[in-house]
Design a protein around this motif. Structure first.
Motif, PDB file in Angstrom:
ATOM      1  N   LEU A  23       0.953 -13.969  16.969  1.00 47.15           N
ATOM      2  CA  LEU A  23       1.168 -14.386  15.582  1.00 47.15           C
ATOM      3  C   LEU A  23      -0.031 -14.036  14.710  1.00 47.15           C
ATOM      4  N   ARG A  24      -1.244 -14.212  15.295  1.00 48.72           N
ATOM      5  CA  ARG A  24      -2.448 -13.888  14.539  1.00 48.72           C
ATOM      6  C   ARG A  24      -2.450 -12.395  14.180  1.00 48.72           C
ATOM      7  N   PHE A  25      -2.021 -11.608  15.180  1.00 49.19           N
ATOM      8  CA  PHE A  25      -1.982 -10.168  14.933  1.00 49.19           C
ATOM      9  C   PHE A  25      -0.994  -9.835  13.806  1.00 49.19           C
ATOM     10  N   LEU A  26       0.158 -10.526  13.868  1.00 51.50           N
ATOM     11  CA  LEU A  26       1.160 -10.285  12.825  1.00 51.50           C
ATOM     12  C   LEU A  26       0.618 -10.652  11.451  1.00 51.50           C
ATOM     13  N   LYS A  27      -0.112 -11.802  11.440  1.00 54.98           N
ATOM     14  CA  LYS A  27      -0.658 -12.269  10.174  1.00 54.98           C
ATOM     15  C   LYS A  27      -1.666 -11.250   9.632  1.00 54.98           C
ATOM     16  N   MET A  28      -2.499 -10.743  10.579  1.00 52.31           N
ATOM     17  CA  MET A  28      -3.510  -9.762  10.172  1.00 52.31           C
ATOM     18  C   MET A  28      -2.863  -8.496   9.607  1.00 52.31           C
ATOM     19  N   SER A  29      -1.853  -8.034  10.334  1.00 51.37           N
ATOM     20  CA  SER A  29      -1.251  -6.774   9.896  1.00 51.37           C
ATOM     21  C   SER A  29      -0.538  -6.975   8.563  1.00 51.37           C
ATOM     22  N   ASP A  30       0.008  -8.154   8.392  1.00 51.83           N
ATOM     23  CA  ASP A  30       0.656  -8.463   7.122  1.00 51.83           C
ATOM     24  C   ASP A  30      -0.360  -8.402   5.986  1.00 51.83           C
ATOM     25  N   ARG A  31      -1.533  -9.020   6.302  1.00 50.41           N
ATOM     26  CA  ARG A  31      -2.572  -9.046   5.284  1.00 50.41           C
ATOM     27  C   ARG A  31      -3.074  -7.619   4.989  1.00 50.41           C
ATOM     28  N   ALA A  32      -3.237  -6.841   6.059  1.00 50.60           N
ATOM     29  CA  ALA A  32      -3.699  -5.456   5.886  1.00 50.60           C
ATOM     30  C   ALA A  32      -2.717  -4.677   5.022  1.00 50.60           C
ATOM     31  N   PHE A  33      -1.432  -4.908   5.293  1.00 50.26           N
ATOM     32  CA  PHE A  33      -0.410  -4.211   4.512  1.00 50.26           C
ATOM     33  C   PHE A  33      -0.500  -4.616   3.041  1.00 50.26           C
ATOM     34  N   HIS A  34      -0.685  -5.931   2.844  1.00 60.95           N
ATOM     35  CA  HIS A  34      -0.834  -6.440   1.478  1.00 60.95           C
ATOM     36  C   HIS A  34      -1.983  -5.731   0.760  1.00 60.95           C
ATOM     37  N   TRP A  35      -3.127  -5.631   1.457  1.00 63.07           N
ATOM     38  CA  TRP A  35      -4.293  -5.000   0.829  1.00 63.07           C
ATOM     39  C   TRP A  35      -4.086  -3.509   0.587  1.00 63.07           C
ATOM     40  N   MET A  36      -3.419  -2.876   1.531  1.00 61.40           N
ATOM     41  CA  MET A  36      -3.196  -1.446   1.359  1.00 61.40           C
ATOM     42  C   MET A  36      -2.353  -1.168   0.116  1.00 61.40           C
ATOM     43  N   THR A  37      -1.264  -1.918  -0.029  1.00 59.61           N
ATOM     44  CA  THR A  37      -0.416  -1.696  -1.208  1.00 59.61           C
ATOM     45  C   THR A  37      -1.166  -2.078  -2.472  1.00 59.61           C
ATOM     46  N   PHE A  38      -1.962  -3.145  -2.382  1.00 58.12           N
ATOM     47  CA  PHE A  38      -2.748  -3.567  -3.530  1.00 58.12           C
ATOM     48  C   PHE A  38      -3.716  -2.457  -3.952  1.00 58.12           C
ATOM     49  N   LEU A  39      -4.390  -1.858  -2.931  1.00 62.37           N
ATOM     50  CA  LEU A  39      -5.341  -0.786  -3.227  1.00 62.37           C
ATOM     51  C   LEU A  39      -4.640   0.407  -3.877  1.00 62.37           C
ATOM     52  N   ALA A  40      -3.447   0.709  -3.383  1.00 65.47           N
ATOM     53  CA  ALA A  40      -2.705   1.835  -3.955  1.00 65.47           C
ATOM     54  C   ALA A  40      -2.430   1.574  -5.436  1.00 65.47           C
ATOM     55  N   ALA A  41      -2.039   0.327  -5.733  1.00 64.33           N
ATOM     56  CA  ALA A  41      -1.753  -0.015  -7.130  1.00 64.33           C
ATOM     57  C   ALA A  41      -3.020   0.054  -7.969  1.00 64.33           C
ATOM     58  N   VAL A  42      -4.121  -0.491  -7.395  1.00 72.00           N
ATOM     59  CA  VAL A  42      -5.391  -0.467  -8.127  1.00 72.00           C
ATOM     60  C   VAL A  42      -5.849   0.969  -8.365  1.00 72.00           C
ATOM     61  N   PHE A  43      -5.592   1.828  -7.371  1.00 73.16           N
ATOM     62  CA  PHE A  43      -6.006   3.221  -7.480  1.00 73.16           C
ATOM     63  C   PHE A  43      -5.374   3.880  -8.714  1.00 73.16           C
ATOM     64  N   VAL A  44      -4.086   3.608  -8.920  1.00 74.32           N
ATOM     65  CA  VAL A  44      -3.405   4.179 -10.084  1.00 74.32           C
ATOM     66  C   VAL A  44      -4.050   3.674 -11.376  1.00 74.32           C
ATOM     67  N   LEU A  45      -4.321   2.366 -11.394  1.00 74.12           N
ATOM     68  CA  LEU A  45      -4.954   1.781 -12.583  1.00 74.12           C
ATOM     69  C   LEU A  45      -6.316   2.407 -12.830  1.00 74.12           C
ATOM     70  N   ALA A  46      -7.093   2.547 -11.730  1.00 71.96           N
ATOM     71  CA  ALA A  46      -8.441   3.113 -11.866  1.00 71.96           C
ATOM     72  C   ALA A  46      -8.370   4.548 -12.359  1.00 71.96           C
ATOM     73  N   LEU A  47      -7.390   5.282 -11.841  1.00 71.02           N
ATOM     74  CA  LEU A  47      -7.216   6.679 -12.243  1.00 71.02           C
ATOM     75  C   LEU A  47      -6.922   6.756 -13.733  1.00 71.02           C
ATOM     76  N   LEU A  48      -6.006   5.903 -14.168  1.00 73.86           N
ATOM     77  CA  LEU A  48      -5.639   5.879 -15.588  1.00 73.86           C
ATOM     78  C   LEU A  48      -6.864   5.549 -16.436  1.00 73.86           C
ATOM     79  N   GLY A  49      -7.622   4.532 -15.946  1.00 72.71           N
ATOM     80  CA  GLY A  49      -8.826   4.146 -16.679  1.00 72.71           C
ATOM     81  C   GLY A  49      -9.818   5.295 -16.748  1.00 72.71           C
ATOM     82  N   ALA A  50      -9.978   5.993 -15.615  1.00 76.15           N
ATOM     83  CA  ALA A  50     -10.940   7.105 -15.575  1.00 76.15           C
ATOM     84  C   ALA A  50     -10.524   8.214 -16.539  1.00 76.15           C
TER      85      ALA A  50
END
Lengths: 331, 339
Positions: A23-50
């Motif tokens: 379960l801990r592993f599942l929780k971790m991977s869930d969190r990692a997935f959350h961060w990965m998608t978050f980073l992808a979204a932030v990347f677009v924002l940062a690109l636009l800002g740049a």
């Protein structure tokens, strides 16, 4: 939730640590997935800002030299280092308006025909043909416009327009000669053809989302097809329709290659839509290569920034309009 | 003066470090004039066969060529609009002409064949100013009493991009028309008072070929290869001349190159009964004291070869090789590049 399940299964004690780690592993991977998608979204924002930041930095010499005059001045003189963007802004807006005036009614008409009136056997061929039109590269439209459409318009439509409106006040200024073949009208027509598939494809898709029961009910009380489309289909799908139209307008505002071929590339503002003009993107494409460093290059970057601002304003206006409609209808 | 000599010293210091590395890189790099691109690629092909040394030339336009040589990213720059002597001095550059061509007015008029129409400088300027609007204007009729001119609108075609061709064309119009000089002047991208813009020589050639009643200006090679209807011009001596290689050469022969620092001679409106009035040359820019001495040496060798053996190739492509006395002068100039 996890605690509950662990507690409930406490009877099978030797399996518990295993399950906990799983379960801990599942929780971790869930969190990692959350961060990965978050980073992808932030990347677009940062690109636009740049992009915005680099545009502003590049444009700042021109904007600080000319100030607000950059937007309202018509004169564009590389030799005297005087730059005003009014002519490209004007050309961009006028060609886009012409394109929308033609493409929106025609595109909606095609979509209505395809979803409501077209015999089943013809739907697919029509639909595929329109989607193919969207796949044609813009340079092809440019070449076709330059070699085929412009000479044709010069010999047929343009002299006719000039003759018809010669003695009509106001309209004679709008359609004043000479017939160059290329110019704002030709650019608008090419743009209309280019954005037509966008409007058609999007509106056809949203028309298909109208629940059949609504339409059947309307037909049931004796509505004509015209009334069903006007009172049921379009009000039901207006959010999607406006979205499609705005997507098309965005493309029309920024289209470069095809327009450069047929706009005539002249930094003059003229009332006649038959006259040559220039657009923001066409000016940049034509002049960037040869532009001397300093004010000239900076002014071209400032043009790019302006296009960005115009597109942003158009999109915001569309959003506002939608919000207002929704509030009114309580939807 | 101080700044330039200390800069030169710095460049020299940097050059020493680079010299050994670049000894292997035999390819010469250059950038600039689109007009010169066909002849440079033809020359480099022949040169490579003979010497195994290649040339990498980016045809990005004269303005771009000047930018690149100032940024020191290329061994030489090529430009149709020469730099003034003080700019050369300031940047430690050498300039010399290497090839010439003619700029030809081209028209698209029904029933008018190449060479049937003739124009003079003032009429050409008035057309480009938008003062003469119809083909049957009295001023055009006067120059062409025997040509049947339609009462059609003149569609003026000019370059949309910055261009050395435009520079030479507007330089000519400024020389012959006070009105033009006053209102527009000479520039690579002038403020055109009227007309439609097309990108590149090929764009203008295409627009004129497409549009009935149009007039444009292109390099001679483009007019010839696209079989456009060129117009004859009345030159400074008041004589009517046809655009031919002999007429371009006559213009160059009458120019006084020896006395012009940096060969700053613009070949428009030259005297001589046989001179074509809108003749232009392309100039090469190299550093007097180059960073990469080996590459600059190779570039000089390449142009020496071009002057010696490239004349026939140039004529095949409708360029005009430099006259012998000018070549002798340029040879001396190229000797100034430090080895």
């Amino acid at each position: 939730m996890t605690d509950m399940t662990v507690e409930a299964d406490v009877s099978s004690s030797e399996a518990a640590p295993d399950r906990a780690s799983a379960l801990r592993f599942l929780k971790m991977s869930d969190r990692a997935f959350h961060w990965m998608t978050f980073l992808a979204a932030v990347f677009v924002l940062a690109l636009l800002g740049a992009i915005i930041v680099s545009l502003i930095v590049g444009a700042s010499p021109a904007l600080s030299t000319f100030g607000f005059g950059f937007v309202v001045n018509e004169r564009w003189s590389p030799s005297r280092e005087i730059f005003g963007a009014l002519a490209p802004i004007y050309g961009t807006i006028v060609t886009s308006i012409i394109a929308m005036l033609i493409a929106v009614p025609v595109g909606l008409g095609i979509a209505i025909f395809l979803t409501e009136l077209c015999p089943m056997a013809l739907r697919r061929p029509f639909g595929v043909a329109i989607e193919l039109l969207a796949g044609v590269p813009s340079i092809i439209y440019g070449i076709w416009g330059f070699f085929v459409l412009a000479p044709l318009l010069k010999e047929t439509l343009q002299p006719a327009l000039i003759d018809i409106f010669e003695h009509v006040p106001l309209l004679n200024a709008l359609f004043a000669g000479p017939a160059y073949g290329i110019g704002m009208l030709t650019a608008g027509l090419i743009l209309a053809i280019m954005i037509l598939p966008f409007i058609t494809a999007v509106s056809r898709d949203v028309f298909q989302t109208v629940p059949p029961v609504l339409k059947e009910a309307a037909f049931g009380v004796g509505c004509t097809t015209w009334e069903v489309v006007g009172n049921i289909v379009i009000p039901f799908t207006r959010v999607g329709l406006v979205g499609g139209v705005m997507l098309a307008l965005g493309r029309a505002l920024g289209e470069t290659m095809a327009v450069t071929f047929v706009i005539g590339n002249s930094h003059n503002i003229s009332a006649s839509i038959l006259a040559p003009a220039t657009t923001i993107s066409a000016s940049i494409a034509n002049e960037f290569q040869e532009a001397s460093a300093g004010l000239y290059t900076s002014s071209l970057v400032a043009l790019g920034l302006l296009l960005f601002v115009i597109t942003f304003l158009v999109l915001s206006a569309a959003r506002l309009m939608l919000m207002r409609i929704e509030r009114k209808t309580g939807g | 003066m101080n700044i330039s000599s200390s800069m030169r010293a710095a460049v020299l210091a940097a050059g020493v470090g680079l010299a050994s590395a670049s000894a292997f890189a035999a390819d010469i790099t250059g950038a600039g004039s689109t007009f010169a691109f066909p002849i440079l690629s033809k020359w480099s092909e022949a040169y490579k066969k003979e010497t195994n040394n290649g040339l990498n030339y980016q045809s990005i336009g004269s303005g771009g060529g000047i930018k690149q040589i100032l940024a020191k990213t290329v061994t030489f720059g090529a430009t149709d609009a020469p730099l003034k002597a003080e700019d050369l001095e300031k940047n430690g550059l050498l300039q010399f002409p290497f090839i010439m061509g003619g700029i030809v007015p081209v028209v698209n008029l029904e029933g008018v064949k190449p060479g049937e129409l003739s124009l003079d400088g003032v009429v050409l300027a008035d057309i480009y100013l938008g003062k003469i609007k119809k083909w049957d204007d009295a001023a055009i009729k006067k120059l062409n009493p025997s040509v049947k001119l339609p009462s059609a609108d003149i569609v003026v075609v000019h370059r949309a991009d910055g261009s050395g061709t435009s520079f030479n064309f507007t330089n000519y119009l400024s020389k012959v028309s006070a009105d033009w000089k006053d209102k527009v002047g000479e520039n690579q991208s002038p403020e055109w008072p009227t007309g439609v813009g097309s990108k590149g020589n090929e764009g203008v050639a295409g627009s004129v070929a497409q549009t009935k009643g149009s007039i444009g200006y292109v390099e001679y090679a483009y007019a010839k290869q696209n079989k456009l209807t060129y117009a004859d011009m009345v030159n400074k001596d008041g004589k009517k001349v046809e655009p031919t290689i002999a007429a371009f050469q006559a213009a160059a022969a009458n120019a006084d190159w020896a006395k012009a620092p940096g060969y700053y001679v613009i070949l428009t409106d030259q005297p001589g009964a046989a001179s074509w009035p809108i003749t232009a040359s392309t100039f090469i820019l190299v550093y007097k004291d180059p960073q990469d001495k080996a590459a600059a040496g190779e570039a000089v060798k390449f142009f020496k070869w071009g002057f010696e053996k490239g004349a026939k190739l140039a004529e095949e492509l409708d360029y005009i090789p430099m006259p012998a006395p000018v070549v002798a002068l340029v040879d001396k100039t190229m000797g100034e590049v430090k080895k």
